[in-house]
Scaffold this motif. Structure first.
Motif, PDB file in Angstrom:
ATOM      1  N   TRP A 105       0.751  -1.344  -0.185  1.00  0.00           N
ATOM      2  CA  TRP A 105       0.001  -0.037  -0.034  1.00  0.00           C
ATOM      3  C   TRP A 105       0.784   1.272  -0.126  1.00  0.00           C
ATOM      4  CZ3 TRP A 105      -3.932  -1.580   4.099  1.00  0.00           C
ATOM      5  CH2 TRP A 105      -5.111  -2.243   3.370  1.00  0.00           C
ATOM      6  N   PHE A 106       2.166   1.124   0.168  1.00  0.00           N
ATOM      7  CA  PHE A 106       2.914   2.397   0.463  1.00  0.00           C
ATOM      8  C   PHE A 106       4.166   2.126  -0.612  1.00  0.00           C
ATOM      9  CE2 PHE A 106       1.206   1.410   4.720  1.00  0.00           C
ATOM     10  CZ  PHE A 106       0.755   2.680   4.845  1.00  0.00           C
ATOM     11  N   MET A 122       3.193   3.726   8.943  1.00  0.00           N
ATOM     12  CA  MET A 122       2.503   2.851   8.036  1.00  0.00           C
ATOM     13  C   MET A 122       1.323   2.358   8.957  1.00  0.00           C
ATOM     14  SD  MET A 122       4.632   0.213   5.663  1.00  0.00           S
ATOM     15  CE  MET A 122       5.558  -0.668   6.907  1.00  0.00           C
ATOM     16  N   VAL A 125      -1.116   5.639   9.515  1.00  0.00           N
ATOM     17  CA  VAL A 125      -1.970   5.793   8.237  1.00  0.00           C
ATOM     18  C   VAL A 125      -3.033   4.740   7.829  1.00  0.00           C
ATOM     19  CG1 VAL A 125      -1.623   6.040   5.774  1.00  0.00           C
ATOM     20  CG2 VAL A 125       0.065   6.961   7.178  1.00  0.00           C
ATOM     21  N   ILE A 126      -2.589   3.341   7.802  1.00  0.00           N
ATOM     22  CA  ILE A 126      -3.628   2.438   7.768  1.00  0.00           C
ATOM     23  C   ILE A 126      -4.781   2.641   8.910  1.00  0.00           C
ATOM     24  CG2 ILE A 126      -3.837  -0.090   7.905  1.00  0.00           C
ATOM     25  CD1 ILE A 126      -1.190  -0.367   6.811  1.00  0.00           C
ATOM     26  N   VAL A 129      -6.909   5.621   7.882  1.00  0.00           N
ATOM     27  CA  VAL A 129      -7.668   5.301   6.349  1.00  0.00           C
ATOM     28  C   VAL A 129      -8.718   4.358   6.640  1.00  0.00           C
ATOM     29  CG1 VAL A 129      -7.136   4.719   4.310  1.00  0.00           C
ATOM     30  CG2 VAL A 129      -5.743   6.382   5.199  1.00  0.00           C
ATOM     31  N   MET A 165      -9.706   0.612  -0.303  1.00  0.00           N
ATOM     32  CA  MET A 165      -8.161   1.223   0.166  1.00  0.00           C
ATOM     33  C   MET A 165      -7.184   0.803  -0.919  1.00  0.00           C
ATOM     34  SD  MET A 165      -8.396   0.348   4.274  1.00  0.00           S
ATOM     35  CE  MET A 165      -6.588   0.861   4.458  1.00  0.00           C
ATOM     36  N   THR A 166      -7.032  -0.536  -1.397  1.00  0.00           N
ATOM     37  CA  THR A 166      -6.004  -0.880  -2.395  1.00  0.00           C
ATOM     38  C   THR A 166      -5.996  -0.054  -3.658  1.00  0.00           C
ATOM     39  OG1 THR A 166      -6.056  -3.018  -1.512  1.00  0.00           O
ATOM     40  CG2 THR A 166      -5.193  -2.787  -3.588  1.00  0.00           C
ATOM     41  N   MET A 170      -5.385   4.408  -0.938  1.00  0.00           N
ATOM     42  CA  MET A 170      -4.028   4.237  -0.507  1.00  0.00           C
ATOM     43  C   MET A 170      -3.102   4.770  -1.562  1.00  0.00           C
ATOM     44  SD  MET A 170      -3.956   3.500   2.696  1.00  0.00           S
ATOM     45  CE  MET A 170      -2.070   3.534   2.819  1.00  0.00           C
ATOM     46  N   VAL A 173      -3.186   8.581  -0.795  1.00  0.00           N
ATOM     47  CA  VAL A 173      -2.814   8.900   0.467  1.00  0.00           C
ATOM     48  C   VAL A 173      -1.219   8.803   0.582  1.00  0.00           C
ATOM     49  CG1 VAL A 173      -2.748   8.242   2.857  1.00  0.00           C
ATOM     50  CG2 VAL A 173      -4.865   8.401   1.731  1.00  0.00           C
ATOM     51  N   THR A 174      -0.801   7.800  -0.176  1.00  0.00           N
ATOM     52  CA  THR A 174       0.559   7.516  -0.071  1.00  0.00           C
ATOM     53  C   THR A 174       1.269   8.431  -1.026  1.00  0.00           C
ATOM     54  OG1 THR A 174       0.032   4.868   0.004  1.00  0.00           O
ATOM     55  CG2 THR A 174       2.402   6.012  -0.696  1.00  0.00           C
TER      56      THR A 174
END
Length: 184
Positions: A105-106, A122, A125-126, A129, A165-166, A170, A173-174
């Motif tokens: 994700w990052f 990480m 953030v996870i 989110v 998210m995937t 993400m 956001v990343t």
């Protein structure tokens, strides 16, 4: 990467293509993707075409459910056969990144291979989110699934959360938090 690592494996391969060979490369990617999709544990592929964010390289990102499955494909004769066919259409060596678990994700194509955000960043953030996505899903669709059994509601919300998210949240956001995530 250790043999005992658990969880999904995401591999990112960036390649520069010789001018005029783009169609051949896309046919090659299609062929090796078809081959990979028949292997146990295969979870999908994304191909990013040359753009400023990929440093004008093709980036192929594929996923397997475990290190064992990924490794079996990577050392296979079938993959070796496909790699033997690519030499005339690429320039230089491929740049390869491999991450396990939620690190994908990052992972950004433009970030150096050795750069990784700290685990506490990480996790933070996870958490933020995931909270936002779950809250939004519940506010939006909670009433529609209220009468369903708990296990089915959980399956619906977890599946939706992971997909959102995937593929939607993400990556954005990343990129937005890149200076903080990869900074000191």
């Amino acid at each position: 990467m250790a043999h005992d690592e658990e969880g999904p494996v995401t591999v990112s391969i960036a390649r520069r293509i010789k001018p005029g060979c783009e169609r051949d490369y896309e046919a090659w990617v299609s062929g090796i993707t078809t081959e990979a999709s028949s292997w146990p544990g295969y979870q999908g592929v994304n191909v990013l075409r040359p753009a400023p964010s990929t440093d004008f390289a093709y980036v192929t990102i594929y996923r397997f459910e475990s290190w064992r499955h990924c490794h079996a494909f990577e050392v296979s004769d079938a993959r070796r056969h496909w790699l033997d066919r690519i030499g005339d259409i690429v320039e230089g060596e491929a740049s390869v990144k491999k991450v396990t678990g939620l690190e994908f994700w990052f992972d950004l194509p433009e970030v150096p291979v050795e750069a990784k955000p700290s685990p506490h960043k990480m996790a933070l953030v996870i958490t933020v989110v995931a909270y936002g996505v779950v809250l939004g899903l519940n506010l939006t669709f909670g009433g529609l699934v209220a009468g369903l059994p708990l296990w089915l509601k959980a399956l619906i919300f977890v599946s939706a959360q992971v997909l959102i998210m995937t593929y939607l949240v993400m990556p954005r956001v990343t990129r937005l938090l890149r200076p903080w995530l990869y900074g000191a």
